[in-house]
Design a protein around this motif. Structure first.
Motif, PDB file in Angstrom:
ATOM      1  N   UNK A   1      22.552   4.845 -16.751  1.00 60.20           N
ATOM      2  CA  UNK A   1      23.506   4.268 -17.753  1.00 60.20           C
ATOM      3  C   UNK A   1      23.936   5.304 -18.590  1.00 60.20           C
ATOM      4  N   UNK A   2      23.077   5.974 -19.116  1.00 60.30           N
ATOM      5  CA  UNK A   2      23.374   7.176 -20.099  1.00 60.30           C
ATOM      6  C   UNK A   2      24.477   8.008 -19.661  1.00 60.30           C
ATOM      7  N   UNK A   3      24.263   8.640 -18.405  1.00 59.77           N
ATOM      8  CA  UNK A   3      25.217   9.099 -17.666  1.00 59.77           C
ATOM      9  C   UNK A   3      26.547   8.743 -17.574  1.00 59.77           C
ATOM     10  N   UNK A   4      26.617   7.364 -17.202  1.00 57.22           N
ATOM     11  CA  UNK A   4      27.790   6.614 -16.954  1.00 57.22           C
ATOM     12  C   UNK A   4      28.514   6.590 -18.439  1.00 57.22           C
ATOM     13  N   UNK A   5      27.876   6.275 -19.477  1.00 55.30           N
ATOM     14  CA  UNK A   5      28.346   5.617 -20.569  1.00 55.30           C
ATOM     15  C   UNK A   5      28.852   7.026 -21.365  1.00 55.30           C
ATOM     16  N   UNK A   6      28.268   8.170 -21.145  1.00 54.37           N
ATOM     17  CA  UNK A   6      28.777   9.605 -21.537  1.00 54.37           C
ATOM     18  C   UNK A   6      30.150   9.830 -21.050  1.00 54.37           C
ATOM     19  N   UNK A   7      30.407   9.562 -19.728  1.00 58.40           N
ATOM     20  CA  UNK A   7      31.625  10.048 -19.247  1.00 58.40           C
ATOM     21  C   UNK A   7      32.637   8.941 -19.986  1.00 58.40           C
ATOM     22  N   UNK A   8      32.453   7.608 -19.968  1.00 56.78           N
ATOM     23  CA  UNK A   8      33.218   6.816 -20.525  1.00 56.78           C
ATOM     24  C   UNK A   8      33.745   7.074 -21.770  1.00 56.78           C
ATOM     25  N   UNK A   9      32.608   7.517 -22.807  1.00 58.18           N
ATOM     26  CA  UNK A   9      33.141   7.988 -24.077  1.00 58.18           C
ATOM     27  C   UNK A   9      33.885   9.416 -23.973  1.00 58.18           C
ATOM     28  N   UNK A  10      33.655  10.191 -23.048  1.00 60.17           N
ATOM     29  CA  UNK A  10      34.564  11.446 -22.932  1.00 60.17           C
ATOM     30  C   UNK A  10      35.828  11.266 -22.805  1.00 60.17           C
ATOM     31  N   UNK A  11      35.998  10.173 -21.738  1.00 56.81           N
ATOM     32  CA  UNK A  11      37.549   9.694 -21.567  1.00 56.81           C
ATOM     33  C   UNK A  11      37.988   8.670 -22.482  1.00 56.81           C
ATOM     34  N   UNK A  12      36.973   8.387 -23.206  1.00 56.02           N
ATOM     35  CA  UNK A  12      37.662   7.351 -24.406  1.00 56.02           C
ATOM     36  C   UNK A  12      37.998   6.086 -23.821  1.00 56.02           C
ATOM     37  N   UNK A  13      37.016   5.571 -22.830  1.00 53.95           N
ATOM     38  CA  UNK A  13      37.539   4.387 -22.078  1.00 53.95           C
ATOM     39  C   UNK A  13      36.416   3.397 -22.705  1.00 53.95           C
ATOM     40  N   UNK A  14      36.733   1.931 -22.974  1.00 55.95           N
ATOM     41  CA  UNK A  14      35.885   0.898 -23.272  1.00 55.95           C
ATOM     42  C   UNK A  14      34.792   0.466 -22.070  1.00 55.95           C
ATOM     43  N   UNK A  15      33.678   0.404 -22.523  1.00 57.91           N
ATOM     44  CA  UNK A  15      32.682   0.401 -21.361  1.00 57.91           C
ATOM     45  C   UNK A  15      31.641  -0.760 -21.913  1.00 57.91           C
ATOM     46  N   UNK A  16      31.418  -1.831 -20.989  1.00 54.68           N
ATOM     47  CA  UNK A  16      30.676  -2.665 -21.454  1.00 54.68           C
ATOM     48  C   UNK A  16      29.241  -2.683 -20.586  1.00 54.68           C
ATOM     49  N   UNK A  17      28.146  -3.223 -21.185  1.00 54.59           N
ATOM     50  CA  UNK A  17      26.692  -2.990 -20.327  1.00 54.59           C
ATOM     51  C   UNK A  17      26.098  -4.232 -20.487  1.00 54.59           C
ATOM     52  N   UNK A  18      25.643  -4.668 -19.038  1.00 62.63           N
ATOM     53  CA  UNK A  18      25.035  -5.883 -19.040  1.00 62.63           C
ATOM     54  C   UNK A  18      23.443  -5.293 -18.444  1.00 62.63           C
ATOM     55  N   UNK A  19      22.407  -5.844 -19.096  1.00 61.52           N
ATOM     56  CA  UNK A  19      21.064  -5.586 -18.490  1.00 61.52           C
ATOM     57  C   UNK A  19      20.492  -6.679 -18.066  1.00 61.52           C
TER      58      UNK A  19
END
Lengths: 312, 312
Positions: free
Chosen positions: B192-210
């Motif tokens: 999840x952390x790796x996924x979020x990091x790339x989303x942030x780098x590309x400045x894309x919104x990202x929602x997380x469901x646990x």
């Protein structure tokens, strides 16, 4: 079961010498070692029986011999076996026979030497002899091993019949069944037999495709594709769920699988299938092996009912 | 590791008395039994060490502690572990921890008492203490257990990043990731952390469901359905393949899974996924545990590469 003294007698040496050979200490001539090894082999003597009888107690270990965890049916059955054995204070030595007779034979010897209290076997590459001479409590899953060994299964013949009825109820008139390679007494054979019997009763044509287990997936899929394309089936039964899902790629006609694992039901709730009572099978296998360990009489053949899982 | 004489000393009795308590013979007062039991507990003494050191040899048994066979990833990993251990003449005691700390604790004690030569553990309900005090060779799969215990995993952080890149390459601009419950140091967290990091780098919104593992399938599917329907995702990553297949029921947007087991690849060749090198992971786990048993130094952290499986 052969004792250390039996080995000594047959080899014409003292029990101490046998113990030395087993534990590899003291001076021993190669001739003596060979004589003792020959006697041990002839009597099928397992060295660790010594330690076992010295300790005078059970090991609380059960050997499970199963063909593969890659099939979710076996994975789920073993999951339940472990749970139920744990509740009875037994631990599991897991042996994957990979349908390899040599590996199975080696495992049987190791299990006996490792002092398991009993064996639950679902893998029958070997002749009856190897199992009977072990002289350990054994229960067999799904196949008749020997008239002396209890077999537990679900009703494969009834399952095959039920899958034919399910397809016919859905209007099928041109039937097919895809099974594993024909092998006398295999569960897949009983399912196929039941299916064919119903087709004959209803006077419906039925083609049979055998694909040996262990066939590479891409080859298996090509066989299925060809079989379906060259015919005009309006109802296909498979003797396992995975094959049924492969069929879905090539036809929209009614398909029925077999096994009904939790995994496949979760991934493919649309799949019509025959459900084996996996948890109950595990319970009966555990009850029987523990009864045998405790010297109780058990039935020789126990067959549990199957049921139809309607697709949604 | 505590010896029988240590127990005797602490309990203030003779070694013979300790042996009698362990083997339950001869006259013993309840007071003596209690004193010896207390000393055994304090020293974490495992009775069968006696038999083991008497025999003076290894048991050739390895304990595998894994959370569940119902997940095909674990089933395939265990299948490979058994094969590779068999090739090295080790047998497997299979322990299903069911994410239950009490069961895991009991198993650890039993494994030590049962004289396993080592443990491969993928289940970490327990604190570091219980593992460290066992004083047995241990290797951990996927999670850092203790600075003293070697951890083997595939690159979960890189896998998370790669799944984000794969969705972005397919045009996704509104991302989602569905993972297990957040738990410090879990593989799912790193992904999840790796996924979020790339989303942030590309400045894309990202929602997380646990969704905690062990959630009933129907409830899990409802959560996923709601999450997808209430948003307008055009790219969804899941930290396992099963969840990704559930998602396919509710959307046609690009979905990427994780694990890449043979079973799911065969059933769902269309699924884009991150493939863990399951056979190589098994090989490294086996190499490390046998090195440890033989007293060799091993690296403390071994991370294997993952790869992208393109859908067809």
């Amino acid at each position: 079961m052969a004792k250390l003294t039996d080995v000594a007698k047959l080899a014409g040496v003292s029990p101490t010498t046998v113990s030395r050979v087993i534990n590899n200490y003291g001076y021993l001539s190669q001739k003596t070692i060979d004589k003792v090894h020959a006697a041990m082999q002839e009597l099928n003597y397992q060295p660790n029986n010594l330690a076992r009888s010295l300790q005078g107690k059970k090991t609380q270990l059960i050997g499970l011999i199963f063909p593969s965890l890659k099939n979710p049916f076996y994975a789920e059955l073993i999951e339940y076996l472990e749970k139920k054995l744990f509740d009875r204070e037994y631990k599991v030595i897991f042996c994957n026979s990979e349908n390899n007779p040599e590996k199975e034979k080696y495992y049987l010897q190791m299990l006996a030497a490792n002092q398991v209290d009993g064996i639950i076997s679902s893998s029958h590459n070997l002749g009856i002899d190897e199992y009977e001479r072990l002289n350990l409590p054994i229960v067999s899953f799904d196949r008749l091993l020997s008239p002396k060994i209890t077999t537990v299964s679900s009703d494969n013949l009834a399952g095959g019949k039920l899958s034919a009825h399910a397809l016919i109820e859905r209007g099928a008139k041109n039937l097919a069944i895809i099974s594993g390679a024909s092998q006398s007494g295999s569960p897949s054979d009983y399912r196929t037999q039941g299916f064919m019997e119903v087709a004959t009763t209803f006077d419906l044509p039925c083609k049979h495709l055998e694909i040996p287990s262990g066939t590479i997936i891409s080859i298996k899929k090509n066989k299925i594709k060809k079989f379906i394309e060259e015919n005009n089936f309006d109802g296909i039964a498979c003797t396992d769920d995975l094959t049924a899902i492969y069929c879905e790629e090539y036809t929209n006609c009614p398909i029925i699988g077999y096994d009904g694992t939790e995994l496949i039901q979760a991934l493919h709730p649309e799949l019509l299938t025959i459900v084996q009572p996996i948890e109950e099978l595990a319970q009966v296998l555990v009850d029987v092996i523990i009864d045998k360990i405790n010297g109780k009489e058990t039935e020789l053949e126990i067959i549990l009912p199957i049921k139809l899982q309607q697709n949604i």
